[in-house]
Design an enzyme around this catalytic site. Structure first.
Site, PDB file in Angstrom:
ATOM      1  N   LYS A 109      45.032  52.282  48.924  1.00 27.75           N
ATOM      2  CA  LYS A 109      46.248  52.955  49.280  1.00 27.75           C
ATOM      3  C   LYS A 109      46.290  53.441  50.494  1.00 27.75           C
ATOM      4  CE  LYS A 109      48.478  51.885  45.833  1.00 27.75           C
ATOM      5  NZ  LYS A 109      49.667  50.890  45.644  1.00 27.75           N
ATOM      6  N   TYR A 166      40.297  52.001  44.582  1.00 28.04           N
ATOM      7  CA  TYR A 166      41.850  51.868  44.299  1.00 28.04           C
ATOM      8  C   TYR A 166      42.487  52.808  45.429  1.00 28.04           C
ATOM      9  CZ  TYR A 166      46.383  53.128  43.060  1.00 28.04           C
ATOM     10  OH  TYR A 166      47.890  53.583  43.066  1.00 28.04           O
ATOM     11  N   SER A 191      50.297  56.917  47.038  1.00 26.98           N
ATOM     12  CA  SER A 191      49.654  57.616  45.845  1.00 26.98           C
ATOM     13  C   SER A 191      49.406  59.012  46.469  1.00 26.98           C
ATOM     14  CB  SER A 191      48.809  56.974  45.101  1.00 26.98           C
ATOM     15  OG  SER A 191      48.102  57.789  44.180  1.00 26.98           O
TER      16      SER A 191
HETATM   17  P1  NAD Z   1      52.195  47.767  37.358  1.00 33.71           P
HETATM   18  O1  NAD Z   1      50.646  47.293  37.110  1.00 33.71           O
HETATM   19  O2  NAD Z   1      52.921  48.042  36.154  1.00 33.71           O
HETATM   20  O3  NAD Z   1      52.830  46.945  38.360  1.00 33.71           O
HETATM   21  C1  NAD Z   1      52.345  46.344  39.378  1.00 33.71           C
HETATM   22  C2  NAD Z   1      52.943  44.899  39.338  1.00 33.71           C
HETATM   23  O4  NAD Z   1      52.427  44.322  40.365  1.00 33.71           O
HETATM   24  C3  NAD Z   1      52.553  44.367  38.191  1.00 33.71           C
HETATM   25  O5  NAD Z   1      53.761  43.801  37.488  1.00 33.71           O
HETATM   26  C4  NAD Z   1      51.694  42.988  38.598  1.00 33.71           C
HETATM   27  O6  NAD Z   1      51.817  41.936  37.556  1.00 33.71           O
HETATM   28  C5  NAD Z   1      52.045  42.691  39.902  1.00 33.71           C
HETATM   29  N1  NAD Z   1      51.163  42.162  40.784  1.00 33.71           N
HETATM   30  C6  NAD Z   1      49.922  42.773  41.117  1.00 33.71           C
HETATM   31  N2  NAD Z   1      49.204  41.894  42.036  1.00 33.71           N
HETATM   32  C7  NAD Z   1      50.193  40.981  42.480  1.00 33.71           C
HETATM   33  C8  NAD Z   1      50.344  39.838  43.132  1.00 33.71           C
HETATM   34  N3  NAD Z   1      49.046  39.614  43.973  1.00 33.71           N
HETATM   35  N4  NAD Z   1      51.251  39.280  43.440  1.00 33.71           N
HETATM   36  C9  NAD Z   1      52.384  39.492  42.724  1.00 33.71           C
HETATM   37  N5  NAD Z   1      52.350  40.553  41.616  1.00 33.71           N
HETATM   38  C10 NAD Z   1      51.461  41.353  41.543  1.00 33.71           C
HETATM   39  O7  NAD Z   1      51.833  49.494  38.003  1.00 33.71           O
HETATM   40  P2  NAD Z   1      53.016  50.512  38.494  1.00 33.71           P
HETATM   41  O8  NAD Z   1      52.551  51.734  37.757  1.00 33.71           O
HETATM   42  O9  NAD Z   1      54.294  50.110  38.316  1.00 33.71           O
HETATM   43  O10 NAD Z   1      52.442  50.623  39.873  1.00 33.71           O
HETATM   44  C11 NAD Z   1      53.458  50.107  40.730  1.00 33.71           C
HETATM   45  C12 NAD Z   1      52.755  50.606  42.139  1.00 33.71           C
HETATM   46  O11 NAD Z   1      52.755  51.794  42.388  1.00 33.71           O
HETATM   47  C13 NAD Z   1      51.295  50.043  42.517  1.00 33.71           C
HETATM   48  O12 NAD Z   1      51.153  49.753  43.879  1.00 33.71           O
HETATM   49  C14 NAD Z   1      50.456  51.213  42.066  1.00 33.71           C
HETATM   50  O13 NAD Z   1      49.300  51.508  42.684  1.00 33.71           O
HETATM   51  C15 NAD Z   1      51.308  52.489  42.582  1.00 33.71           C
HETATM   52  N6  NAD Z   1      51.240  53.834  42.062  1.00 33.71           N
HETATM   53  C16 NAD Z   1      51.125  53.673  40.768  1.00 33.71           C
HETATM   54  C17 NAD Z   1      51.105  55.052  40.098  1.00 33.71           C
HETATM   55  C18 NAD Z   1      51.005  55.241  38.506  1.00 33.71           C
HETATM   56  O14 NAD Z   1      50.335  56.018  38.144  1.00 33.71           O
HETATM   57  N7  NAD Z   1      51.664  54.152  37.826  1.00 33.71           N
HETATM   58  C19 NAD Z   1      51.039  56.304  40.866  1.00 33.71           C
HETATM   59  C20 NAD Z   1      50.848  55.985  42.279  1.00 33.71           C
HETATM   60  C21 NAD Z   1      51.099  54.653  42.768  1.00 33.71           C
HETATM   61  C1  WQD Z   2      45.997  63.129  34.024  1.00 37.88           C
HETATM   62  C2  WQD Z   2      45.284  64.259  33.513  1.00 37.88           C
HETATM   63  C3  WQD Z   2      42.969  63.881  33.250  1.00 37.88           C
HETATM   64  C4  WQD Z   2      43.550  60.806  30.008  1.00 37.88           C
HETATM   65  C5  WQD Z   2      45.920  58.699  38.004  1.00 37.88           C
HETATM   66  C6  WQD Z   2      45.327  58.304  39.338  1.00 37.88           C
HETATM   67  C7  WQD Z   2      46.059  58.489  40.697  1.00 37.88           C
HETATM   68  C8  WQD Z   2      47.465  57.971  40.486  1.00 37.88           C
HETATM   69  C9  WQD Z   2      48.096  58.281  39.019  1.00 37.88           C
HETATM   70  C10 WQD Z   2      48.027  55.482  40.857  1.00 37.88           C
HETATM   71  C11 WQD Z   2      43.880  64.490  34.154  1.00 37.88           C
HETATM   72  C12 WQD Z   2      43.566  64.072  31.945  1.00 37.88           C
HETATM   73  C13 WQD Z   2      43.739  61.828  30.857  1.00 37.88           C
HETATM   74  C14 WQD Z   2      42.865  60.995  28.926  1.00 37.88           C
HETATM   75  C15 WQD Z   2      42.691  63.446  29.571  1.00 37.88           C
HETATM   76  N1  WQD Z   2      47.629  56.544  40.184  1.00 37.88           N
HETATM   77  N2  WQD Z   2      43.256  63.137  30.663  1.00 37.88           N
HETATM   78  N3  WQD Z   2      42.538  62.421  28.543  1.00 37.88           N
HETATM   79  O1  WQD Z   2      44.048  61.183  36.916  1.00 37.88           O
HETATM   80  O2  WQD Z   2      45.997  62.432  37.495  1.00 37.88           O
HETATM   81  O3  WQD Z   2      45.962  60.156  38.280  1.00 37.88           O
HETATM   82  O4  WQD Z   2      47.282  58.177  37.804  1.00 37.88           O
HETATM   83  O5  WQD Z   2      48.160  55.829  42.051  1.00 37.88           O
HETATM   84  O6  WQD Z   2      45.587  57.747  41.596  1.00 37.88           O
HETATM   85  O7  WQD Z   2      44.004  58.638  39.526  1.00 37.88           O
HETATM   86  O8  WQD Z   2      46.301  60.726  36.096  1.00 37.88           O
HETATM   87  O9  WQD Z   2      47.126  60.114  33.575  1.00 37.88           O
HETATM   88  O10 WQD Z   2      44.726  59.634  34.245  1.00 37.88           O
HETATM   89  O11 WQD Z   2      45.161  61.950  34.221  1.00 37.88           O
HETATM   90  O12 WQD Z   2      42.319  64.665  29.389  1.00 37.88           O
HETATM   91  O13 WQD Z   2      42.617  60.241  27.976  1.00 37.88           O
HETATM   92  O14 WQD Z   2      44.947  63.922  32.137  1.00 37.88           O
HETATM   93  O15 WQD Z   2      41.685  64.301  32.986  1.00 37.88           O
HETATM   94  O16 WQD Z   2      43.817  65.919  33.926  1.00 37.88           O
HETATM   95  P1  WQD Z   2      45.370  61.241  37.425  1.00 37.88           P
HETATM   96  P2  WQD Z   2      45.703  60.433  34.500  1.00 37.88           P
END
Ligand code: NAD
Ligand code: WQD
Length: 356
Positions: A153, A149, A124
């Site tokens: 990562k 969190y 991330s």
């Molecule tokens: P998500 O929660 O939709 O998907 C994660 C999946 O992992 C889920 O289906 C959950 O059931 C499964 N899971 C969790 N722990 C598990 C375990 N111990 N064994 C088996 N399955 C397990 O989230 P996502 O948005 O699809 O994110 C996927 C990955 O990308 C995550 O590692 C997340 O941290 C990373 N990521 C997400 C974002 C974002 O904003 N969505 C941004 C950066 C990184």
């Molecule tokens: C985006 C913008 C908020 C909700 C997060 C995690 C990051 C990554 C992606 C996993 C910001 C604003 C949000 C609301 C708002 N995840 N906001 N009202 O914070 O950039 O990133 O998700 O790795 O680790 O921190 O994403 O969608 O929460 O926010 O004004 O109800 O929207 O302040 O500026 P963020 P977000």
């Protein structure tokens, strides 16, 4: 190529499964449905007309993962499984460290024992912290994370990098390990069919699902977290990337790592090592710009109020996406209007998400 997607029933994993199958690769999924349901995989199969090998299991359960990996012997593992809610991680740090760290350690142990070669990891942009000035390049220093969190990562990146280093020296590794760390910016949007999308449990933490639920009438209004930042409209700016662009980035990364190993082996050189790529668009949008774009897509204004800043938010975050373009031949092609159109198509066709 045979791929195994941990957490493949989740938001990004399920969209990546579609992209992998469309690119002609095989897909197995392991998920414990902690934050998802098998319905997402039924939709993957419906969209692609192809089968997914689906396993319900905890990725931290080594005995079970050994069985699954022996049966599948994937060319490449894509490790999505993890807990991802920033606020919840502050309240439940032990659960977050246990789950996210254990899944990765278990996978590394299994890969070492089975001689599996390649892993792509969901990292991330959160690892950059707030001291860097965007656009962030991959060699920008990793920052101090603001929540557990983010630290998971940061730590998983380090564990995978150290394992790749050790594996290159042989020791108890059968083969040098190839690691790709993908640093996602802000994944949003949905598959264009309207059959798949983000389905957060409870009150959404992230901006786009919150906006979508206001637009569809599930919530009254969005609270914009602060309009006194040093940006043109006072709200924070982010790099919002369409989830299908992100999914296609995983296909390119997995193909790249396998091809690179083949080329190294053909030259008689040791394969393996760690590479890092940002997956973002390189173009920032503010919170208010996203609200307006969504209003255009759904045909009515999205109600919002200005609230206080949210603790831990950085003002600006966007990618320098040039490395992925140069090395993987990948770049995001979908803009914010397609993002909002597809998010709205998903939300309006499935107002309560999957299974409801
Ligand atoms: P998500 O929660 O939709 O998907 C994660 C999946 O992992 C889920 O289906 C959950 O059931 C499964 N899971 C969790 N722990 C598990 C375990 N111990 N064994 C088996 N399955 C397990 O989230 P996502 O948005 O699809 O994110 C996927 C990955 O990308 C995550 O590692 C997340 O941290 C990373 N990521 C997400 C974002 C974002 O904003 N969505 C941004 C950066 C990184
Ligand atoms: C985006 C913008 C908020 C909700 C997060 C995690 C990051 C990554 C992606 C996993 C910001 C604003 C949000 C609301 C708002 N995840 N906001 N009202 O914070 O950039 O990133 O998700 O790795 O680790 O921190 O994403 O969608 O929460 O926010 O004004 O109800 O929207 O302040 O500026 P963020 P977000």
């Amino acid at each position: 190529m045979k791929t195994l997607l941990t957490g493949g029933a989740g938001y990004i994993g399920s969209h990546t499964a579609v992209a992998m199958l469309n690119a002609g690769h095989e897909v197995a999924v392991v998920d414990n449905y902690a934050n998802s349901s098998a319905e997402a995989i039924a939709r993957v199969e419906k969209i692609t007309g192809k089968k997914v090998a689906l396993y319900e299991a905890d990725v931290a359960d080594k005995e079970r993962m050994m069985e699954i990996l022996k049966a599948e012997m994937p060319d490449c593992i894509i490790h999505f499984a993890g807990l991802k809610a920033v606020g919840e991680s502050v309240a439940k740090p032990v659960e977050y460290y246990r789950n996210n760290i254990d899944t990765t350690l278990t996978l590394l142990e299994c890969m070492r024992e089975l001689g599996l070669t390649s892993i792509v990891f969901s990292s991330s942009a959160t690892v950059y912290g707030e001291d860097n000035v965007p656009p962030f390049t991959e060699d920008a220093p990793k920052g101090m994370c603001t929540n557990p969190y983010g630290w998971t990562k940061w730590m998983q990146e380090q564990m995978l990098t150290d394992a790749a280093k050790a594996s290159a020296k042989g020791d108890d590794w059968k083969t040098p390990l190839s690691v790709v760390l993908l640093r996602y910016f802000n994944p949003v949007g949905a598959h264009e069919s309207g059959l798949m999308g983000e389905d957060p449990q409870g009150i959404p933490n992230n901006l786009m699902p919150y906006i979508s639920q206001v637009a569809v009438g599930r919530r009254d209004h969005l609270t914009v977290f602060g309009d006194d930042y040093d940006t043109p409209d006072g709200t924070c700016r982010r790099d919002y990337i369409h989830v299908m662009d992100l999914a296609e980035g995983h296909v390119k990364a997995a193909e790249y790592v396998i091809e690179k190993r083949k080329e190294a082996e053909a030259r008689g050189e040791a394969a393996g090592g760690t590479e890092v790529f940002n997956l973002g668009t390189g173009s920032p949008y503010s919170v208010l710009e996203m609200v307006e774009a969504f209003g255009r897509a759904c045909g009515h204004a999205v109600a919002y109020e200005i609230g206080a800043r949210r603790a831990g938010d950085v003002q600006d975050s966007w990618a320098d996406a040039s490395k992925a373009r140069a090395v993987l031949g990948w770049e995001a092609s979908r803009g914010i209007d397609e993002i909002c159109r597809d998010a709205w198509n998903w939300q309006s066709n499935n107002p309560q998400g999957y299974n409801k």
